[in-house]
Write a protein that holds these residues in place. Structure first.
Motif, short mmCIF file in Angstrom:
data_model
loop_
_atom_site.label_atom_id
_atom_site.label_comp_id
_atom_site.label_asym_id
_atom_site.label_seq_id
_atom_site.Cartn_x
_atom_site.Cartn_y
_atom_site.Cartn_z
N LYS A 183 0.82 -1.21 0.00
CA LYS A 183 0.00 0.00 0.00
C LYS A 183 0.85 1.26 0.00
O LYS A 183 0.62 2.18 -0.78
CB LYS A 183 -0.92 -0.03 1.22
CG LYS A 183 -1.84 1.18 1.36
CD LYS A 183 -2.76 1.00 2.56
CE LYS A 183 -3.74 2.16 2.68
NZ LYS A 183 -3.11 3.44 3.01
N LYS A 184 1.86 1.31 0.86
CA LYS A 184 2.72 2.49 0.97
C LYS A 184 3.47 2.75 -0.33
O LYS A 184 3.54 3.90 -0.79
CB LYS A 184 3.71 2.29 2.12
CG LYS A 184 4.63 3.47 2.35
CD LYS A 184 5.58 3.20 3.50
CE LYS A 184 6.55 4.36 3.71
NZ LYS A 184 7.51 4.09 4.82
N GLU A 185 4.02 1.70 -0.93
CA GLU A 185 4.78 1.86 -2.17
C GLU A 185 3.88 2.29 -3.33
O GLU A 185 4.27 3.12 -4.15
CB GLU A 185 5.49 0.55 -2.53
CG GLU A 185 6.65 0.17 -1.63
CD GLU A 185 6.19 -0.47 -0.33
OE1 GLU A 185 4.96 -0.63 -0.15
OE2 GLU A 185 7.05 -0.82 0.51
N GLU A 219 0.98 3.97 -3.16
CA GLU A 219 0.47 5.34 -2.98
C GLU A 219 1.54 6.40 -3.18
O GLU A 219 1.23 7.59 -3.24
CB GLU A 219 -0.15 5.46 -1.59
CG GLU A 219 -1.44 4.66 -1.44
CD GLU A 219 -2.05 4.78 -0.05
OE1 GLU A 219 -1.32 5.20 0.88
OE2 GLU A 219 -3.24 4.45 0.09
#
Length: 570
Positions: free
Chosen positions: A410-412, A414
């Motif tokens: 998710k972090k990568e 976004e």
């Protein structure tokens, strides 16, 4: 005597001397054991001619001298220490208690079974098709006028049917022919007559159970899978039959009438004048580049181009209304220039894919189509050396048009403002990534890896990732443009055009036409599949088929086209 023993006792009481003495004794003992193993090994092979060391020459008719025997033993001892331990393969390769030959003992052609053994003795023409190559028959081959006029190679010790087929398919030829047990010829057309099967009666040098032609006789196969590749005529690539353009002079600016016209003559003329297209129209040869006036997108039935060349017995040279077109070896430079973005961009676009889904190929296409370098979330020195100069930049540098990534967190996800999401048939993607992992970007994993524990473990770990990667990008991606690898391969021009527009750039049609002629680059695994069996077990297939359905459902819920038909179970 007592004094002597006392001196020895005092000698060993000294710590440094005692330490080094024990080391010497230890090494001496080890050497004796080492030599003993050599003598033992020699005793098991004594009395057998094949057991002699091939490096040591015989000492005469009566046998080797004691000295040479001693050298032979010592030489053999050292030779054995360098030899890798013998590998017998995993237990599942055994059948009825009999161990199959280890992979390193041969290329695998000998283990070919079923209808793939098209060259087997006693064959019938009804059993010559297994979906990869179809046996055509036995043909005459004249040394002055070859039946197959593409590339050729010889191997007088290890020639096999599969090896010949593989080499021809790798170069894009439609036919592969074997002759005299050891010769392989490739071509896009058979230019000789068919003869009796009994004329092809020589076993292959690398597999005696298969037939590899005969004296001046070719056992010819049609390579079904090479239809995905280019058909060739020598160094030229056959593009097809096309209708005469409305304005020939503008579309193909150079032309000439050639006496005794042949494909070679027209291709040679256009190559000399540095054009990438050679179009044959009866006795006339036209040269040019793909342009909006002559795109090569609308193929015609090849029967419309049938018109025998004046200088050839079998080739077609087209006619006044329908041209036979070949691509020469001249490079179309209209799309070869690449550079970094003139101003740094704060808009980060990901080129996201599961490994093995064609990311490197897509980067090659994007760079040619836009003229700008692509970047990477990683750094791969081999790709940098192949011309991907954006590989060295930090992915946030803003100097590249898109960023390669295989991440799926998710972090990568976004962290990117938009993404082109490449999806490929998982059966093909898994095999491609397995080949890359063990053979490099355009290499192949060895048979030992496929048949060992590596492949089952790889599928177990990577197959779920194929699905979760797509699902995560669909869920967390801010602006996602989905591209299926198979669709891009089938209709490159239209899908690449949409990708360029998605990147916010102007589309130059001539540049895209140039890309079509250089679409493969140096990043494609060509030829027949290197495996002669299906590596997927029923359990693997059941699992992967379920993952395909999950991804298909996720795509349709977002009003996107589902997975292509070839993904679905057959």
């Amino acid at each position: 005597m007592a004094r002597t023993l006392l001196k020895i006792h005092r000698y060993f009481r000294r710590k440094p001397v005692r330490f080094f003495s024990f080391i010497i004794l230890y090494l001496t003992a080890g050497s004796l054991v080492f030599l003993h193993s050599g003598f033992s090994s020699d005793s098991t092979t004594s009395g057998s001619v094949s057991g002699r060391d091939p490096v040591i020459s015989e000492g005469g008719a009566g046998g080797a001298s004691p000295t040479s025997n001693g050298l032979g033993i010592i030489g053999r001892v050292f030779k054995e220490t360098r030899r890798a331990p013998r590998r017998f393969g995993p237990p599942w390769m055994k059948e009825n208690g009999v161990q199959e030959a280890p992979e390193w003992a041969g290329r695998g052609d000998h283990a070919t079974k079923g209808s793939w053994n098209h060259g087997a003795k006693g064959r019938t023409t009804k059993e010559m098709d297994d979906g990869r190559a179809k046996y055509i028959g036995c043909y005459v081959d004249d040394t002055q006028k070859r039946a197959l006029r593409g590339v050729s190679f010889f191997d007088y010790k290890k020639m096999t049917v599969f090896r010949c087929q593989d080499n021809c398919a790798e170069r894009g030829y439609l036919y592969a022919g074997l002759e005299f047990g050891s010769e392989c010829y490739c071509g896009h057309k058979i230019q000789a007559s068919n003869v009796s099967e009994s004329d092809c009666n020589m076993g292959c040098k690398g597999e005696k159970t298969n037939i590899c032609g005969g004296p001046n006789r070719l056992s010819i196969y049609r390579l079904e899978l090479s239809q995905e590749s280019a058909r060739r005529y020598g160094s030229a690539i056959f593009k097809g039959c096309f209708k005469r353009p409305d304005n020939v002079t503008l579309a193909l600016p150079v032309s000439a009438v050639i006496q005794n016209m042949s494909v070679d003559k027209c291709v040679d003329m256009c190559t000399e004048k540095e054009f990438s297209l050679a179009a044959l129209a009866g006795e006339k040869c036209h040269c040019g580049f793909p342009t909006p006036l002559f795109t090569l997108h609308e193929h015609e039935d090849e029967e419309l181009c049938v018109h025998r060349c004046a200088g050839e017995d079998f080739d077609s040279c087209g006619n006044n209304d329908f041209f036979v077109v070949y691509q020469t070896q001249v490079q179309d430079n209209r799309c070869m220039d690449r550079r970094f973005l003139p101003t740094r961009s704060k808009h980060q676009v990901a080129l996201a894919s599961f490994p093995g889904a064609g990311n490197t190929w897509a980067r090659h296409l994007i760079e040619l189509a836009t003229g700008y370098y692509t970047g990477s979330y990683y750094f791969d020195g081999s790709l940098y050396n192949k011309g991907f100069k954006g590989e060295r930049d930090h992915w946030r540098s803003g100097r590249t048009i898109s960023i390669k990534t295989h991440e799926s967190g998710k972090k990568e996800i976004e962290a990117f403002d938009a993404s082109i999401l490449m999806i490929r048939n998982p059966y093909k993607a898994l095999m491609a990534e397995f080949n890359r992992k063990y053979g490099g970007h355009i290499g192949f994993a060895s048979q030992a890896h496929w048949r060992g524990k590596e492949w089952p473990e790889f599928v177990r770990n990577y197959a779920p990732w194929w699905a979760s990667h797509t699902l995560d990008w669909l869920k967390y991606g801010k602006k996602v443009h989905v591209v299926h690898f198979e669709d891009l391969k089938r209709e490159l021009f239209s899908h690449l055009k949409r990708m360029v527009l998605f990147l916010g750039l102007e589309v130059f049609e001539e540049r895209l036409l140039c890309v079509e002629g250089q679409k493969d680059g140096n990043f494609k695994r060509s030829g027949l599949r290197k495996l002669e069996y299906d590596p997927y077990t029923p359990e693997m297939r059941a699992n992967i088929d379920g993952l395909i359905k999950t991804v298909d459902t996720a795509l349709t819920k977002r009003n996107l086209s589902g997975v292509p038909d070839e993904y679905r179970p057959r």
